[in-house]
Motif scaffolding. Structure first.
Motif, short mmCIF file in Angstrom:
data_model
loop_
_atom_site.label_atom_id
_atom_site.label_comp_id
_atom_site.label_asym_id
_atom_site.label_seq_id
_atom_site.Cartn_x
_atom_site.Cartn_y
_atom_site.Cartn_z
N ASN A 13 13.84 -43.20 -19.65
CA ASN A 13 12.67 -44.03 -19.87
C ASN A 13 12.69 -45.14 -18.82
OD1 ASN A 13 11.00 -46.20 -20.75
ND2 ASN A 13 11.08 -45.40 -22.84
N THR A 14 11.72 -45.11 -17.90
CA THR A 14 11.70 -46.11 -16.83
C THR A 14 11.38 -47.50 -17.36
OG1 THR A 14 9.40 -45.57 -16.33
CG2 THR A 14 11.08 -44.48 -15.01
N GLY A 15 10.66 -47.60 -18.47
CA GLY A 15 10.33 -48.91 -19.04
C GLY A 15 11.56 -49.64 -19.57
N THR A 16 12.40 -48.93 -20.30
CA THR A 16 13.60 -49.54 -20.87
C THR A 16 14.83 -49.36 -19.98
OG1 THR A 16 14.21 -47.54 -22.08
CG2 THR A 16 12.78 -49.14 -23.21
N LYS A 17 14.68 -48.54 -18.94
CA LYS A 17 15.78 -48.21 -18.02
C LYS A 17 16.98 -47.67 -18.79
CE LYS A 17 14.23 -51.32 -14.47
NZ LYS A 17 14.50 -52.44 -13.62
N ALA A 18 16.69 -46.76 -19.71
CA ALA A 18 17.74 -46.17 -20.54
C ALA A 18 17.39 -44.73 -20.86
CB ALA A 18 17.89 -46.96 -21.84
N TYR A 19 18.42 -43.94 -21.14
CA TYR A 19 18.22 -42.57 -21.60
C TYR A 19 17.92 -42.58 -23.08
CZ TYR A 19 19.93 -40.80 -17.16
OH TYR A 19 20.08 -40.51 -15.84
N GLU A 20 17.04 -41.68 -23.50
CA GLU A 20 16.68 -41.54 -24.91
C GLU A 20 16.92 -40.10 -25.33
OE1 GLU A 20 12.59 -42.76 -24.89
OE2 GLU A 20 13.12 -44.88 -24.79
N THR A 21 17.55 -39.91 -26.49
CA THR A 21 17.81 -38.57 -27.00
C THR A 21 16.58 -38.07 -27.73
OG1 THR A 21 20.16 -39.03 -27.20
CG2 THR A 21 19.31 -37.18 -28.47
N LEU A 22 16.16 -36.85 -27.44
CA LEU A 22 15.02 -36.25 -28.12
C LEU A 22 15.47 -35.63 -29.42
CD1 LEU A 22 14.16 -36.39 -25.07
CD2 LEU A 22 12.79 -34.37 -25.54
N SER A 23 14.53 -35.51 -30.35
CA SER A 23 14.81 -34.74 -31.56
C SER A 23 14.50 -33.29 -31.25
CB SER A 23 13.95 -35.23 -32.73
OG SER A 23 12.62 -34.80 -32.58
N LEU A 24 14.94 -32.41 -32.07
CA LEU A 24 14.73 -30.99 -31.83
C LEU A 24 13.25 -30.63 -31.89
CD1 LEU A 24 16.24 -28.43 -31.17
CD2 LEU A 24 16.52 -28.01 -33.60
N THR A 25 12.44 -31.42 -32.56
CA THR A 25 11.01 -31.12 -32.67
C THR A 25 10.17 -31.81 -31.60
OG1 THR A 25 10.73 -32.91 -34.26
CG2 THR A 25 11.15 -30.71 -35.16
N ASP A 26 10.76 -32.71 -30.80
CA ASP A 26 10.01 -33.36 -29.73
C ASP A 26 9.63 -32.35 -28.66
OD1 ASP A 26 10.17 -35.89 -30.85
OD2 ASP A 26 11.96 -36.46 -29.71
N ALA A 27 8.42 -32.45 -28.18
CA ALA A 27 7.97 -31.58 -27.09
C ALA A 27 8.42 -32.15 -25.76
CB ALA A 27 6.45 -31.46 -27.12
N MET A 28 8.83 -31.29 -24.85
CA MET A 28 9.15 -31.73 -23.49
C MET A 28 7.83 -31.82 -22.73
SD MET A 28 12.47 -29.55 -22.48
CE MET A 28 14.05 -30.33 -22.61
N GLU A 29 7.70 -32.89 -21.98
CA GLU A 29 6.47 -33.13 -21.25
C GLU A 29 6.66 -32.86 -19.77
OE1 GLU A 29 4.96 -37.09 -21.99
OE2 GLU A 29 6.01 -37.10 -23.91
N LYS A 30 5.67 -32.26 -19.16
CA LYS A 30 5.68 -32.10 -17.72
C LYS A 30 5.62 -33.49 -17.11
CE LYS A 30 3.22 -29.75 -14.07
NZ LYS A 30 2.12 -28.85 -13.77
N GLY A 31 6.42 -33.70 -16.09
CA GLY A 31 6.44 -35.00 -15.43
C GLY A 31 7.52 -35.93 -15.95
N ARG A 32 8.38 -35.48 -16.85
CA ARG A 32 9.49 -36.30 -17.35
C ARG A 32 10.80 -35.62 -17.00
NH1 ARG A 32 8.84 -40.25 -21.94
NH2 ARG A 32 11.01 -40.27 -21.35
N GLY A 33 11.84 -36.44 -16.87
CA GLY A 33 13.17 -35.91 -16.57
C GLY A 33 13.97 -35.66 -17.83
N TYR A 34 14.74 -34.59 -17.85
CA TYR A 34 15.54 -34.23 -19.02
C TYR A 34 16.94 -33.83 -18.61
CZ TYR A 34 10.99 -34.08 -21.21
OH TYR A 34 9.74 -34.43 -21.65
N TRP A 35 17.90 -34.27 -19.39
CA TRP A 35 19.28 -33.83 -19.26
C TRP A 35 19.57 -32.96 -20.48
CZ3 TRP A 35 21.94 -34.59 -14.99
CH2 TRP A 35 21.70 -35.70 -14.21
N ILE A 36 20.06 -31.78 -20.26
CA ILE A 36 20.55 -30.95 -21.35
C ILE A 36 22.06 -31.09 -21.30
CG2 ILE A 36 20.71 -28.64 -22.33
CD1 ILE A 36 18.01 -28.04 -20.97
N ILE A 37 22.64 -31.65 -22.34
CA ILE A 37 24.05 -32.03 -22.32
C ILE A 37 24.83 -31.27 -23.38
CG2 ILE A 37 25.65 -33.98 -22.60
CD1 ILE A 37 23.21 -35.79 -21.82
N GLN A 38 25.91 -30.66 -22.94
CA GLN A 38 26.82 -30.01 -23.88
C GLN A 38 27.74 -31.08 -24.45
OE1 GLN A 38 28.62 -26.32 -22.63
NE2 GLN A 38 30.50 -26.78 -23.72
N ILE A 39 27.71 -31.25 -25.77
CA ILE A 39 28.49 -32.29 -26.43
C ILE A 39 29.92 -31.83 -26.70
CG2 ILE A 39 28.68 -33.70 -28.52
CD1 ILE A 39 25.61 -33.53 -28.75
#
Length: 175
Positions: A13-39
């Motif tokens: 999130n460029t506004g907060t300058k922080a990473y935000e975790t998505l919920s499983l039901t959140d839609a991925m949006e074109k034009g946004r960056g995503y990290w898929i992380i193995q925990i």
């Protein structure tokens, strides 16, 4: 794997300058960056299947880089959409900036004109690694590239020397 136990998805999130975790039901949006992380710390990687109907981004799609409005460098998270390696020396900057508007501006010339950095950064699972124009990007690999202070007020996009625009604009953050 199980979401939030074995793997998770985050975006920047460029506004907060922080990473935000998505919920499983959140839609991925074109034009946004995503990290898929193995925990889970397991030698065996988690394999994720793409949903039915998913498509690969067309290599000819026009994808701009974001520049900051205050003239500061701004990092863009983009990716190699090809199933083959991509030579960084083949990247060209498509821009309306007079110094590089003829389409021949490689990353070195773009840096000389304070538009885009000539080095990119990849994350190899342990640390960030710098790659320059003598290097290649892995198929489907993501990388950070900086829009430099001189790009303020111009439009920017990356393309291959053959004219096919490359990458998927995924997100940005300020330095």
């Amino acid at each position: 794997g199980e979401y939030n136990t074995d793997w998770t998805v985050s975006s920047y999130n460029t506004g907060t300058k922080a990473y935000e975790t998505l919920s499983l039901t959140d839609a991925m949006e074109k034009g946004r960056g995503y990290w898929i992380i193995q925990i889970i710390e397991d030698e065996k990687p988690v394999t994720l299947d793409m949903p039915i109907g998913s498509t690969v981004t067309a290599a000819t799609e026009s994808i701009p880089l974001t520049v900051s409005s205050d003239g500061a460098d701004l990092w863009n998270l983009v990716g190699n959409p090809f199933a083959t390696s991509l030579n960084l020396a083949e990247l060209r900057l498509v821009t309306d900036a007079p110094s590089c508007s003829d389409g021949s501006c490689d990353l070195n010339k773009a840096k000389e004109n304070s538009l885009v950095g000539n080095k990119v950064w990849i994350y190899d699972g342990e640390s960030y690694k710098e790659k320059g124009t003598d290097d290649q990007l892995d198929p489907w690999g993501g990388f950070w590239v900086s829009a430099l202070a001189g790009s303020n007020g111009y439009s920017l996009a990356l393309s291959t020397s053959g004219g096919d625009e490359v990458g998927v604009y995924m997100g940005t953050y300020d330095t």
